[in-house]
Design a protein around this motif. Sequence first.
Motif, PDB file in Angstrom:
ATOM      1  N   ASP A  83    -111.342  -5.237  25.016  1.00 35.16           N
ATOM      2  CA  ASP A  83    -110.082  -5.192  25.749  1.00 35.16           C
ATOM      3  C   ASP A  83    -110.306  -5.767  27.144  1.00 35.16           C
ATOM      4  O   ASP A  83    -110.899  -5.111  28.010  1.00 35.16           O
ATOM      5  N   PRO A  84    -109.835  -7.002  27.413  1.00 34.82           N
ATOM      6  CA  PRO A  84    -110.070  -7.597  28.733  1.00 34.82           C
ATOM      7  C   PRO A  84    -109.283  -6.924  29.848  1.00 34.82           C
ATOM      8  O   PRO A  84    -109.613  -7.096  31.023  1.00 34.82           O
ATOM      9  N   SER A  85    -108.244  -6.151  29.509  1.00 33.39           N
ATOM     10  CA  SER A  85    -107.442  -5.522  30.558  1.00 33.39           C
ATOM     11  C   SER A  85    -108.176  -4.364  31.225  1.00 33.39           C
ATOM     12  O   SER A  85    -107.984  -4.111  32.418  1.00 33.39           O
ATOM     13  N   ASN A  86    -109.018  -3.639  30.488  1.00 35.52           N
ATOM     14  CA  ASN A  86    -109.769  -2.534  31.102  1.00 35.52           C
ATOM     15  C   ASN A  86    -111.277  -2.703  30.982  1.00 35.52           C
ATOM     16  O   ASN A  86    -112.047  -1.862  31.451  1.00 35.52           O
ATOM     17  N   GLY A  87    -111.710  -3.814  30.340  1.00 35.09           N
ATOM     18  CA  GLY A  87    -113.134  -4.101  30.232  1.00 35.09           C
ATOM     19  C   GLY A  87    -113.887  -3.226  29.256  1.00 35.09           C
ATOM     20  O   GLY A  87    -115.124  -3.210  29.272  1.00 35.09           O
ATOM     21  N   GLU A  88    -113.185  -2.484  28.379  1.00 35.79           N
ATOM     22  CA  GLU A  88    -113.852  -1.567  27.456  1.00 35.79           C
ATOM     23  C   GLU A  88    -114.046  -2.188  26.075  1.00 35.79           C
ATOM     24  O   GLU A  88    -113.286  -3.064  25.650  1.00 35.79           O
ATOM     25  N   ILE A  89    -115.096  -1.697  25.407  1.00 40.33           N
ATOM     26  CA  ILE A  89    -115.391  -2.076  24.028  1.00 40.33           C
ATOM     27  C   ILE A  89    -114.955  -0.917  23.138  1.00 40.33           C
ATOM     28  O   ILE A  89    -115.365   0.231  23.363  1.00 40.33           O
ATOM     29  N   TYR A  90    -114.138  -1.208  22.127  1.00 34.37           N
ATOM     30  CA  TYR A  90    -113.701  -0.179  21.190  1.00 34.37           C
ATOM     31  C   TYR A  90    -114.461  -0.365  19.875  1.00 34.37           C
ATOM     32  O   TYR A  90    -114.470  -1.469  19.305  1.00 34.37           O
ATOM     33  N   VAL A  91    -115.108   0.716  19.421  1.00 32.79           N
ATOM     34  CA  VAL A  91    -115.941   0.662  18.221  1.00 32.79           C
ATOM     35  C   VAL A  91    -115.392   1.654  17.204  1.00 32.79           C
ATOM     36  O   VAL A  91    -115.199   2.839  17.516  1.00 32.79           O
ATOM     37  N   SER A  92    -115.109   1.176  15.979  1.00 33.35           N
ATOM     38  CA  SER A  92    -114.666   2.082  14.915  1.00 33.35           C
ATOM     39  C   SER A  92    -115.876   2.855  14.394  1.00 33.35           C
ATOM     40  O   SER A  92    -116.923   2.282  14.102  1.00 33.35           O
ATOM     41  N   ASP A  93    -115.729   4.158  14.283  1.00 32.23           N
ATOM     42  CA  ASP A  93    -116.821   5.051  13.879  1.00 32.23           C
ATOM     43  C   ASP A  93    -116.383   5.753  12.596  1.00 32.23           C
ATOM     44  O   ASP A  93    -115.733   6.790  12.626  1.00 32.23           O
ATOM     45  N   ALA A 113    -114.391   4.480  22.770  1.00 29.74           N
ATOM     46  CA  ALA A 113    -114.050   3.579  23.864  1.00 29.74           C
ATOM     47  C   ALA A 113    -115.242   3.541  24.812  1.00 29.74           C
ATOM     48  O   ALA A 113    -115.545   4.535  25.494  1.00 29.74           O
ATOM     49  N   VAL A 114    -115.938   2.408  24.845  1.00 31.18           N
ATOM     50  CA  VAL A 114    -117.190   2.283  25.593  1.00 31.18           C
ATOM     51  C   VAL A 114    -116.946   1.492  26.870  1.00 31.18           C
ATOM     52  O   VAL A 114    -116.402   0.381  26.832  1.00 31.18           O
ATOM     53  N   ASP A 115    -117.344   2.056  27.995  1.00 28.77           N
ATOM     54  CA  ASP A 115    -117.271   1.364  29.285  1.00 28.77           C
ATOM     55  C   ASP A 115    -118.638   0.747  29.557  1.00 28.77           C
ATOM     56  O   ASP A 115    -119.594   1.455  29.891  1.00 28.77           O
ATOM     57  N   PRO A 116    -118.803  -0.578  29.418  1.00 33.38           N
ATOM     58  CA  PRO A 116    -120.125  -1.196  29.584  1.00 33.38           C
ATOM     59  C   PRO A 116    -120.694  -1.040  30.986  1.00 33.38           C
ATOM     60  O   PRO A 116    -121.918  -1.068  31.170  1.00 33.38           O
ATOM     61  N   ILE A 156    -118.777   6.936  27.151  1.00 27.50           N
ATOM     62  CA  ILE A 156    -118.053   6.805  25.891  1.00 27.50           C
ATOM     63  C   ILE A 156    -116.981   7.888  25.803  1.00 27.50           C
ATOM     64  O   ILE A 156    -117.236   9.057  26.093  1.00 27.50           O
ATOM     65  N   GLN A 157    -115.771   7.490  25.390  1.00 19.17           N
ATOM     66  CA  GLN A 157    -114.695   8.427  25.111  1.00 19.17           C
ATOM     67  C   GLN A 157    -114.361   8.346  23.629  1.00 19.17           C
ATOM     68  O   GLN A 157    -114.023   7.274  23.114  1.00 19.17           O
ATOM     69  N   ASN A 158    -114.465   9.482  22.925  1.00 15.97           N
ATOM     70  CA  ASN A 158    -114.160   9.518  21.500  1.00 15.97           C
ATOM     71  C   ASN A 158    -112.671   9.791  21.292  1.00 15.97           C
ATOM     72  O   ASN A 158    -112.116  10.740  21.849  1.00 15.97           O
ATOM     73  N   ILE A 159    -112.036   8.950  20.467  1.00 18.76           N
ATOM     74  CA  ILE A 159    -110.606   9.067  20.192  1.00 18.76           C
ATOM     75  C   ILE A 159    -110.427   9.348  18.700  1.00 18.76           C
ATOM     76  O   ILE A 159    -110.639   8.458  17.877  1.00 18.76           O
ATOM     77  N   PRO A 160    -110.049  10.573  18.297  1.00 23.57           N
ATOM     78  CA  PRO A 160    -109.825  10.865  16.876  1.00 23.57           C
ATOM     79  C   PRO A 160    -108.635  10.067  16.344  1.00 23.57           C
ATOM     80  O   PRO A 160    -107.578  10.009  16.973  1.00 23.57           O
ATOM     81  N   VAL A 161    -108.805   9.441  15.182  1.00 18.80           N
ATOM     82  CA  VAL A 161    -107.726   8.634  14.603  1.00 18.80           C
ATOM     83  C   VAL A 161    -107.345   9.116  13.205  1.00 18.80           C
ATOM     84  O   VAL A 161    -106.578   8.446  12.510  1.00 18.80           O
ATOM     85  N   GLY A 162    -107.891  10.239  12.768  1.00 19.08           N
ATOM     86  CA  GLY A 162    -107.533  10.743  11.454  1.00 19.08           C
ATOM     87  C   GLY A 162    -108.431  11.892  11.056  1.00 19.08           C
ATOM     88  O   GLY A 162    -109.206  12.418  11.861  1.00 19.08           O
ATOM     89  N   THR A 163    -108.327  12.282   9.805  1.00 24.00           N
ATOM     90  CA  THR A 163    -109.137  13.372   9.265  1.00 24.00           C
ATOM     91  C   THR A 163    -110.289  12.782   8.473  1.00 24.00           C
ATOM     92  O   THR A 163    -110.073  12.053   7.496  1.00 24.00           O
ATOM     93  N   PRO A 164    -111.543  13.028   8.879  1.00 20.78           N
ATOM     94  CA  PRO A 164    -112.685  12.412   8.186  1.00 20.78           C
ATOM     95  C   PRO A 164    -112.856  12.941   6.766  1.00 20.78           C
ATOM     96  O   PRO A 164    -112.401  14.034   6.421  1.00 20.78           O
TER      97      PRO A 164
END
Length: 674
Positions: A159-169, A179-182, A187-195
């Motif tokens: 994301d060039p707007s905030n400089g973060e790398i988003y990695v699907s886990d 959401a990784v701030d280089p 790292i900020q973990n964002i839940p996107v569903g039920t594993p």
Amino acid sequence: MALVLLLGVASRAGGAVPVAANPSEGAGAAAPGPTPHHPACTNCVIDNITTGLGMLGINYDPNNQLVYASSSMWGPGQTNLGAAVQVIDPSTNQVTVNVTVSAVNVVAPGALDTSNNNLYVPTMNDQGSAMILAIVNTVSQSLTGNITVPANPEQATYDPSNGEIYVSDGGSVNANVSAVDPSTSSIQNIPVGTPMSVGGPDDPVGILYVGATNTVYVANDGGANVTEINAATNTVSGSIALPMTGNIGAPYALAYDSANSDLYVLASNGAIWADNTTTGAVSSPVVLTPLGGSGGLNPEALAYDAATGCVYSPNVNSNDLAIFDTYTDSEVGTIALTGRPESVGVDPANGEVYVGEDNAAAYSSQVAVIAPSDCPRATGAALTGVTISPSSVTLGPGGTNAFTANPTCTPGSCPAGITYAWSLTNTAYAQIVSGSAVQNQASVQVSGSRGSVGLFVNATFGSSTVMGGPAIITMTPSGGGGLTVSSVSISASPSTVALGGSSTLTATPTCSSSCPGGLTYAWSLTSSVGGTLSSPSGNPITFTAGSKNGTVSISVHVSYAGSSAQGSTTVTVGSGGGSNGGTGGGSGFLGLPGIEGLALIGGIAAVAAVAGVALYLMRSGKVGKGGGLSSGGAPPSPGGAGAPAAAPAGFAPSPPPPSAPGSPPPPPPPPPPV
């Protein structure tokens, strides 16, 4: 969010389709670059570049105009040779640098940060004890560091707007996005569903940041949806439900079409959904047909080419590259490959497609270089017309109504990229309160209580512009109207024009009482000989003739407060129309049209004949000075007694009397006197 679902129901028709330019992740315009070095062919493999085994990622770097191929390295007996990034020079299609990113042969598709010239590649540390993002600097072409990330990274996006790398886990344990701030390695973990580990269906795999919506989209393999993350807050903002029909696989990979504002979602068995991020509409799926193999397509990646409107999908089980046209929403071709294709990328600078293939039996991999052709959207779309709906409305003071422009195109449906410009015939009584050059909708609010205004729209695609309208907006007072338009006449001045000449057309309406201002005029021309009107509205207007003779019919529709009347007139072109007129377009004698010129010539000839006879009679003495016959007979001729009289200069003498039968013919008459 709207989604267009593609599942290749259409059979694979071979045909021209392909690539020319596409910025990374579908945003921006193609950067200039080297001229394609491939031969004159389309949809053909022009080169194979040997790389490491397990080709799982292709990234194009517009800053350095290089291609990066991420791969896991295997040797005979499944020997672990680590993970690496091969740097490919598109001008030669050769690997120039091999950058080892890990001693463990695990790798996933990476994310390119063009602002800081870094490529982030999901892999494992050298000890195999943790997952990391390996950082490869694209200027020095070397490994410069790494960032530890959660357990099972699948894909990454930047994301060039905030400089973060988003990695699907994903995997069976987690259903998060990191959401990784280089700059801080935080790292900020964002839940996107039920594993799946707790009975849920979600396994986030495909991930893509789209700048137009400032949203990170996550394809949940195992589910039937795409999660939306607001990149400004790093929170889940929505979910796109995918219509599932038949044996359709779960969403796996993503690509974004900046021209149509469509998010394309690839299913694991060869289905593509296209979610329109503007309207939110979701289409039914289009199912792709595998070229070979009975195990299904098993696609693993997706790439979009902005220059041609093509989407590319490498299919592992069928060993081919499917080509999908976003204009017709259909599969338009396939390209057979020798290995198992697992990744794909587009070089917008030279218009070539790079497909990563792996050959497990030979413990080798290669990148196939493909020269594509244009998809139909790039070559066949033509804008033919546009209408406005509704075509008429009646509004009181302060009333508002929405209007829609409906374009028509050939072939088939219209492509994305049509622009619209709205206008009103009178802005004193009505205003456009919404609508712009890129929207096919506009709302109009009226401020007047009587009369009508016309709404027009210009639609433009490429070099073609067409006009639609008018849509008639009739204004009525709060307590009702009363005044009506009963008739209209048209005066044409002049009514006959020369080729290329002009006539002023004035409409004169008649109303139930004095006609007010604010009447709406809509002019039309019916002609088989050409010609144009200066305006479709307004009063008066000008008609300009074409280059052919004939008659044209001109009509005007005048409306006011729900009433209307129509009048018409004709204008003659090329016959008597001014100094340049005349039958057939030419000019007659002394600049007069043909018939008038001939009449003048005949009159001159008659006068000359009478004058000649009178002169002859005067010289022969048969006419006296008073104009009567002479009583003394003819005077002696200059030739002596008995000689025939000389004829006036310029006239032949009178013929001699006829000879008696049997006598010799008379001598020829003497020549006229000099």
